[in-house]
Design a protein around this motif. Structure first.
Motif, PDB file in Angstrom:
ATOM      1  N   ALA A  70       0.834  -1.204   0.000  1.00 43.11           N
ATOM      2  CA  ALA A  70       0.000   0.000   0.000  1.00 43.11           C
ATOM      3  C   ALA A  70       0.869   1.255   0.000  1.00 43.11           C
ATOM      4  CB  ALA A  70      -0.943  -0.006   1.202  1.00 43.11           C
ATOM      5  N   TYR A  71       1.936   1.250   0.800  1.00 43.15           N
ATOM      6  CA  TYR A  71       2.851   2.396   0.809  1.00 43.15           C
ATOM      7  C   TYR A  71       3.536   2.558  -0.547  1.00 43.15           C
ATOM      8  CZ  TYR A  71       2.672   3.700   5.751  1.00 43.15           C
ATOM      9  OH  TYR A  71       2.274   4.168   6.970  1.00 43.15           O
ATOM     10  N   LYS A  72       3.901   1.456  -1.167  1.00 44.63           N
ATOM     11  CA  LYS A  72       4.541   1.508  -2.480  1.00 44.63           C
ATOM     12  C   LYS A  72       3.598   2.125  -3.515  1.00 44.63           C
ATOM     13  CE  LYS A  72       7.019  -1.390  -5.751  1.00 44.63           C
ATOM     14  NZ  LYS A  72       7.514  -2.729  -6.067  1.00 44.63           N
ATOM     15  N   ILE A  73       2.330   1.762  -3.460  1.00 45.76           N
ATOM     16  CA  ILE A  73       1.321   2.314  -4.374  1.00 45.76           C
ATOM     17  C   ILE A  73       1.172   3.813  -4.145  1.00 45.76           C
ATOM     18  CG2 ILE A  73      -1.160   2.340  -4.868  1.00 45.76           C
ATOM     19  CD1 ILE A  73      -1.048  -0.766  -4.339  1.00 45.76           C
ATOM     20  N   ILE A  74       1.097   4.217  -2.885  1.00 42.36           N
ATOM     21  CA  ILE A  74       0.958   5.640  -2.563  1.00 42.36           C
ATOM     22  C   ILE A  74       2.170   6.418  -3.068  1.00 42.36           C
ATOM     23  CG2 ILE A  74       0.944   7.309  -0.662  1.00 42.36           C
ATOM     24  CD1 ILE A  74      -0.862   5.320   0.852  1.00 42.36           C
ATOM     25  N   ARG A  75       3.367   5.903  -2.822  1.00 46.32           N
ATOM     26  CA  ARG A  75       4.577   6.595  -3.301  1.00 46.32           C
ATOM     27  C   ARG A  75       4.584   6.740  -4.814  1.00 46.32           C
ATOM     28  NH1 ARG A  75       7.067   3.626   0.851  1.00 46.32           N
ATOM     29  NH2 ARG A  75       7.627   1.982  -0.619  1.00 46.32           N
ATOM     30  N   SER A  76       4.178   5.685  -5.501  1.00 42.71           N
ATOM     31  CA  SER A  76       4.166   5.706  -6.964  1.00 42.71           C
ATOM     32  C   SER A  76       3.174   6.741  -7.495  1.00 42.71           C
ATOM     33  CB  SER A  76       3.807   4.310  -7.483  1.00 42.71           C
ATOM     34  OG  SER A  76       3.639   4.329  -8.874  1.00 42.71           O
TER      35      SER A  76
END
Length: 63
Positions: free
Chosen positions: A21-27
């Motif tokens: 989820a954090y990776k998606i938000i960062r992207s």
């Protein structure tokens, strides 16, 4: 109505781990930054998220 999703919201909507989820938000926030928008760490604009992740069937509504 929320204008931003948090990591917990993304976890529930997509059924992914916190790290994913954090990776998606960062992207998504990186895309917004490149488009000239300011972003908030750990949150993503709801409209941007909804435009990138299309759902089939019933979706868990986050309030």
């Amino acid at each position: 109505m929320k204008e931003f999703y948090t990591v917990e919201d993304i976890e529930k909507i997509l059924g992914v781990s916190r790290a994913k989820a954090y990776k998606i938000i960062r992207s998504l926030n990186q895309e917004l930054n490149e488009e000239g928008y300011k972003t908030l760490k750990g949150r993503v604009n709801k409209i941007k998220f909804d435009s990138r992740y299309i759902y089939k069937g019933e979706r868990n509504e986050v309030v």
